[in-house]
Write a protein that holds these residues in place. Structure first.
Motif, PDB file in Angstrom:
ATOM      1  N   GLY A 122       0.821  -1.190   0.000  1.00 18.01           N
ATOM      2  CA  GLY A 122       0.000   0.000   0.000  1.00 18.01           C
ATOM      3  C   GLY A 122       0.862   1.248   0.000  1.00 18.01           C
ATOM      4  O   GLY A 122       2.090   1.171  -0.064  1.00 18.01           O
ATOM      5  N   SER A 123       0.219   2.375   0.076  1.00 17.29           N
ATOM      6  CA  SER A 123       0.941   3.636   0.004  1.00 17.29           C
ATOM      7  C   SER A 123       1.784   3.878   1.257  1.00 17.29           C
ATOM      8  O   SER A 123       1.330   3.646   2.372  1.00 17.29           O
TER       9      SER A 123
ATOM     10  N   ARG B 152       3.175   6.947   1.379  1.00 14.41           N
ATOM     11  CA  ARG B 152       3.274   8.407   1.293  1.00 14.41           C
ATOM     12  C   ARG B 152       2.986   9.072   2.637  1.00 14.41           C
ATOM     13  O   ARG B 152       3.576  10.076   2.978  1.00 14.41           O
ATOM     14  N   SER B 153       2.061   8.463   3.392  1.00 17.92           N
ATOM     15  CA  SER B 153       1.655   9.085   4.654  1.00 17.92           C
ATOM     16  C   SER B 153       2.564   8.695   5.818  1.00 17.92           C
ATOM     17  O   SER B 153       2.397   9.222   6.919  1.00 17.92           O
TER      18      SER B 153
ATOM     19  N   ASN C 255       9.799  11.798   5.001  1.00 15.16           N
ATOM     20  CA  ASN C 255       9.134  12.199   3.766  1.00 15.16           C
ATOM     21  C   ASN C 255       9.819  13.390   3.117  1.00 15.16           C
ATOM     22  O   ASN C 255       9.782  13.553   1.895  1.00 15.16           O
TER      23      ASN C 255
ATOM     24  N   ASN D 189       8.134   7.402  -3.052  1.00 18.73           N
ATOM     25  CA  ASN D 189       6.747   7.269  -2.595  1.00 18.73           C
ATOM     26  C   ASN D 189       5.810   6.876  -3.729  1.00 18.73           C
ATOM     27  O   ASN D 189       4.827   6.160  -3.508  1.00 18.73           O
ATOM     28  N   ALA D 190       6.096   7.312  -4.931  1.00 21.37           N
ATOM     29  CA  ALA D 190       5.230   6.976  -6.069  1.00 21.37           C
ATOM     30  C   ALA D 190       5.222   5.474  -6.331  1.00 21.37           C
ATOM     31  O   ALA D 190       4.225   4.923  -6.828  1.00 21.37           O
ATOM     32  N   LYS D 191       6.331   4.808  -5.998  1.00 14.36           N
ATOM     33  CA  LYS D 191       6.434   3.359  -6.203  1.00 14.36           C
ATOM     34  C   LYS D 191       6.332   2.587  -4.894  1.00 14.36           C
ATOM     35  O   LYS D 191       6.542   1.369  -4.884  1.00 14.36           O
ATOM     36  N   ASN D 192       6.033   3.299  -3.815  1.00 10.81           N
ATOM     37  CA  ASN D 192       5.889   2.657  -2.493  1.00 10.81           C
ATOM     38  C   ASN D 192       7.109   1.807  -2.155  1.00 10.81           C
ATOM     39  O   ASN D 192       6.977   0.693  -1.641  1.00 10.81           O
TER      40      ASN D 192
END
Length: 115
Positions: A26-27, A29-30, A53, A73-76
Motif C-alpha cells: 500500500g501507500s 506516502r503518509s 518524507n 513514494n510513487a512506487k511505495n
C-alpha cells in the motif's frame, strides 16, 4: 494492512556492494519516516538507516558513509544502497516504519559478507 517485501540480498565479498529494495503493498506516502533494520544471529534487531518524507536521513555510526537510504513514494519503495560491505554487516535486513507502531514485519532479505 500494508505488507512489506524486502529483496536484493545475497552473498558478497568484503568491499562489495548490494542494493536492497522494500516494496509496500500500500501507500507509504503518509508514513513520515521509513527505516531499514537488521538482525544478526544472536543479536537484537537494530535500526541502521532512516529517511523522512522530506528526505532527511540518519544512519547508525556503524554504516555512516557506506550506506545510503532513499525512498520513492510513487512506487511505495524504500532502497538501501550498501557499499564497502564488511563481514559485520552480515544479517537479515528488514524495512519498516522508523517509529512505533510498526507495520507487520516482512520476511527480510539475507545479506552475507564473506570471502
Amino acid at each position: 494492512q500494508v505488507q512489506l517485501v524486502e529483496s536484493g540480498g545475497g552473498v558478497v565479498q568484503p568491499g562489495g556492494s548490494l542494493r536492497l529494495s522494500c516494496t509496500a503493498s500500500g501507500s507509504i506516502r503518509s508514513i513520515y519516516a521509513m527505516g531499514w533494520f537488521r538482525q544478526a544471529p544472536g543479536k537484537q534487531r537494530e535500526l541502521v538507516a532512516a529517511i523522512t518524507n522530506g528526505g532527511s536521513t540518519n544512519y547508525a555510526d556503524s554504516v555512516k558513509g557506506r550506506f545510503t537510504i532513499s525512498r520513492d513514494n510513487a512506487k511505495n519503495t524504500v532502497f538501501l544502497q550498501m557499499n564497502s560491505l564488511k563481514p559485520e554487516d552480515t544479517a537479515v535486513y528488514y524495512c519498516n516504519r522508523r517509529d512505533v507502531p510498526r507495520i507487520a514485519w516482512g520476511q527480510g532479505t539475507q545479506v552475507t559478507v564473506s570471502s
